[in-house]
Design a protein around this motif. Sequence first.
Motif, mmCIF file in Angstrom:
data_model
loop_
_atom_site.group_PDB
_atom_site.id
_atom_site.type_symbol
_atom_site.label_atom_id
_atom_site.label_comp_id
_atom_site.label_asym_id
_atom_site.label_seq_id
_atom_site.Cartn_x
_atom_site.Cartn_y
_atom_site.Cartn_z
ATOM 1 N N GLY A 5 0.812 -1.221 0.000
ATOM 2 C CA GLY A 5 0.000 0.000 0.000
ATOM 3 C C GLY A 5 0.840 1.263 0.000
ATOM 4 O O GLY A 5 0.582 2.196 -0.776
ATOM 5 N N LEU A 6 1.850 1.312 0.852
ATOM 6 C CA LEU A 6 2.716 2.495 0.909
ATOM 7 C C LEU A 6 3.514 2.648 -0.384
ATOM 8 O O LEU A 6 3.763 3.773 -0.848
ATOM 9 C CB LEU A 6 3.667 2.387 2.100
ATOM 10 N N GLY A 7 3.913 1.519 -0.980
ATOM 11 C CA GLY A 7 4.625 1.575 -2.254
ATOM 12 C C GLY A 7 3.761 2.151 -3.356
ATOM 13 O O GLY A 7 4.220 2.945 -4.185
ATOM 14 N N ILE A 8 2.476 1.767 -3.378
ATOM 15 C CA ILE A 8 1.533 2.310 -4.365
ATOM 16 C C ILE A 8 1.363 3.811 -4.171
ATOM 17 O O ILE A 8 1.364 4.583 -5.145
ATOM 18 C CB ILE A 8 0.170 1.605 -4.250
ATOM 19 N N MET A 9 1.227 4.236 -2.922
ATOM 20 C CA MET A 9 1.038 5.660 -2.643
ATOM 21 C C MET A 9 2.262 6.474 -3.060
ATOM 22 O O MET A 9 2.127 7.560 -3.625
ATOM 23 C CB MET A 9 0.738 5.851 -1.159
ATOM 24 N N ALA A 10 3.451 5.950 -2.798
ATOM 25 C CA ALA A 10 4.678 6.643 -3.203
ATOM 26 C C ALA A 10 4.775 6.734 -4.717
ATOM 27 O O ALA A 10 5.147 7.780 -5.280
ATOM 28 C CB ALA A 10 5.895 5.916 -2.633
ATOM 29 N N SER A 11 4.430 5.652 -5.400
ATOM 30 C CA SER A 11 4.474 5.635 -6.860
ATOM 31 C C SER A 11 3.484 6.636 -7.445
ATOM 32 O O SER A 11 3.830 7.422 -8.347
ATOM 33 C CB SER A 11 4.168 4.226 -7.378
ATOM 34 N N GLY A 12 2.248 6.632 -6.930
ATOM 35 C CA GLY A 12 1.241 7.565 -7.428
ATOM 36 C C GLY A 12 1.620 9.017 -7.183
ATOM 37 O O GLY A 12 1.342 9.885 -8.007
ATOM 38 N N ALA A 13 2.295 9.287 -6.068
ATOM 39 C CA ALA A 13 2.705 10.654 -5.743
ATOM 40 C C ALA A 13 3.763 11.182 -6.700
ATOM 41 O O ALA A 13 3.891 12.401 -6.897
ATOM 42 C CB ALA A 13 3.217 10.714 -4.304
ATOM 43 N N LEU A 14 4.512 10.270 -7.319
ATOM 44 C CA LEU A 14 5.571 10.673 -8.251
ATOM 45 C C LEU A 14 5.105 10.665 -9.709
ATOM 46 O O LEU A 14 5.844 11.104 -10.593
ATOM 47 C CB LEU A 14 6.770 9.731 -8.116
ATOM 48 N N GLY A 15 3.906 10.146 -9.936
ATOM 49 C CA GLY A 15 3.427 10.050 -11.316
ATOM 50 C C GLY A 15 3.558 8.661 -11.879
ATOM 51 O O GLY A 15 3.464 8.455 -13.097
ATOM 52 N N GLY A 16 3.757 7.677 -10.995
ATOM 53 C CA GLY A 16 3.922 6.300 -11.427
ATOM 54 C C GLY A 16 2.649 5.490 -11.287
ATOM 55 O O GLY A 16 1.629 5.979 -10.793
ATOM 56 N N PRO A 17 2.688 4.224 -11.707
ATOM 57 C CA PRO A 17 1.511 3.357 -11.714
ATOM 58 C C PRO A 17 1.280 2.658 -10.372
ATOM 59 O O PRO A 17 2.125 2.715 -9.473
ATOM 60 C CB PRO A 17 1.866 2.328 -12.791
ATOM 61 N N ALA A 18 0.148 1.986 -10.258
ATOM 62 C CA ALA A 18 -0.118 1.137 -9.101
ATOM 63 C C ALA A 18 0.762 -0.104 -9.193
ATOM 64 O O ALA A 18 0.969 -0.654 -10.272
ATOM 65 C CB ALA A 18 -1.590 0.749 -9.056
ATOM 66 N N LEU A 19 1.286 -0.529 -8.054
ATOM 67 C CA LEU A 19 2.240 -1.629 -8.028
ATOM 68 C C LEU A 19 1.645 -2.874 -7.376
ATOM 69 O O LEU A 19 0.811 -2.772 -6.479
ATOM 70 C CB LEU A 19 3.502 -1.211 -7.252
ATOM 71 N N THR A 20 2.105 -4.017 -7.823
ATOM 72 C CA THR A 20 1.689 -5.285 -7.234
ATOM 73 C C THR A 20 2.808 -6.295 -7.412
ATOM 74 O O THR A 20 3.619 -6.179 -8.335
ATOM 75 C CB THR A 20 0.399 -5.814 -7.903
ATOM 76 N N SER A 21 2.869 -7.269 -6.512
ATOM 77 C CA SER A 21 3.834 -8.351 -6.696
ATOM 78 C C SER A 21 3.462 -9.070 -7.991
ATOM 79 O O SER A 21 2.284 -9.268 -8.274
ATOM 80 C CB SER A 21 3.787 -9.324 -5.510
ATOM 81 N N ILE A 22 4.462 -9.439 -8.778
ATOM 82 C CA ILE A 22 4.152 -9.973 -10.109
ATOM 83 C C ILE A 22 4.632 -11.410 -10.261
ATOM 84 O O ILE A 22 5.625 -11.833 -9.672
ATOM 85 C CB ILE A 22 4.741 -9.093 -11.233
#
Length: 422
Positions: free
Chosen positions: A272-289
Amino acid sequence: MREDGGYAIADKVPLGKTLLYSLQHLMAFVGGGAIVPAMIMGLDPALAVFCTGIGTIIYLICTRNRVPSYFGVSFSFITPMAVVMATDGVGGALCGIIAAGLVMVVGAGVVKAIGTGWIDKVLPPVVTGCIIVVIGVGLSATAINSVMFDGGASETFDAVGCLIGFVTFIAAVIASSWFKGFLKMIPVLIGIAVGYLVAVPFGYVDFTPVLEAAWIGLPSITLPTWSLNGILVIAPIALVLLVEHIGHLMTVTNLSGEDCNQYLSSSLLGNGLGIMASGALGGPALTSIAENIGVMGLSKCYSTRVFWWTAAFALIIGGFCPKLAMLFYSIPTCVLGGVSLMLFGLIAGNGLSLLVSEKVDFNENRNLMIVASSLIVGIGMMTTGVSVPLGSFEIPGLLLAAILSVVLNLVLPKEKEELVQC
């Protein structure tokens, strides 16, 4: 070091091996796990790679190096992102991504409060095995599409691309099956290297962007803007990520033989925190792949040290060295598809292995119903790309299969217990 020659989660892998393991993970995720979905969503691919590095570092910190995982770009956000961007632009969509990350953080808090004791009851082996099989087999269409139809860029069968993908696949299989020592542990890296070399004379590798790119550059950051529409449309997709996350965590637990499920709360928090950091920078939602989980299964290396280095490479390549980024982008889709055939198959096989090792009794009608229903629904929907529309939200195959298997497990009678009572 593990008995099978691999490395456990807490093991310190020698630096030389660490770098090669990291490079293998980077190659596995950079195409299908970062660049492709980012481009489809209209986001900067280089920044997407950069954000995967940041998200992974945040995750490793939150889980205190106890869960090996790499975070790529989630495909689940493609449609809702397009809907929001049409009216509220990229900034509005980024607001929705941050909200989705917040939902994951709230989910982590709920799990922290209630504990993980519910996992064994709600997600017994028959359910867990089904979910893992659906993840692996459901992704098969993506791998086949990449090999035979240039990842969907062409509707015409690509015979040469198919040949290159097959050679890549065979090279990886040979490395995994017949090579000895450390070479046996890096079949993905070997497969991609062989496939890349074969692709060059066929003109499938374009070196022009690599030659024209600068050695040093900075990521292109886009800031989010407030959008209630973005929140309402995109935030619910976090429910899909929750199911994916739990399924992937269970797969890592089964592959590594170490109980990662106990860290579910910290794992969700890191995601969740990784997604929020990514979105704050202009990046996509992240998930383990799945690609990187498959790489772990093949290499038998689960050390989190490897993922620190993989994240560091992603930060450098995506954020500060455009030339290296373009070199990775030049890997043909058919080559990535070739190794994906093996990686996704490994995940599916792991799910089947779980059903066998846990001695799931298929003479019981309830087990047959759980497996048959969830597999057909999940695999059928994922391979055909079908989702069930629910307002602005779409229920994908994996989520519906998971819900179906969990509900059936809870409501169907246990036949043997009934016979004992009689």
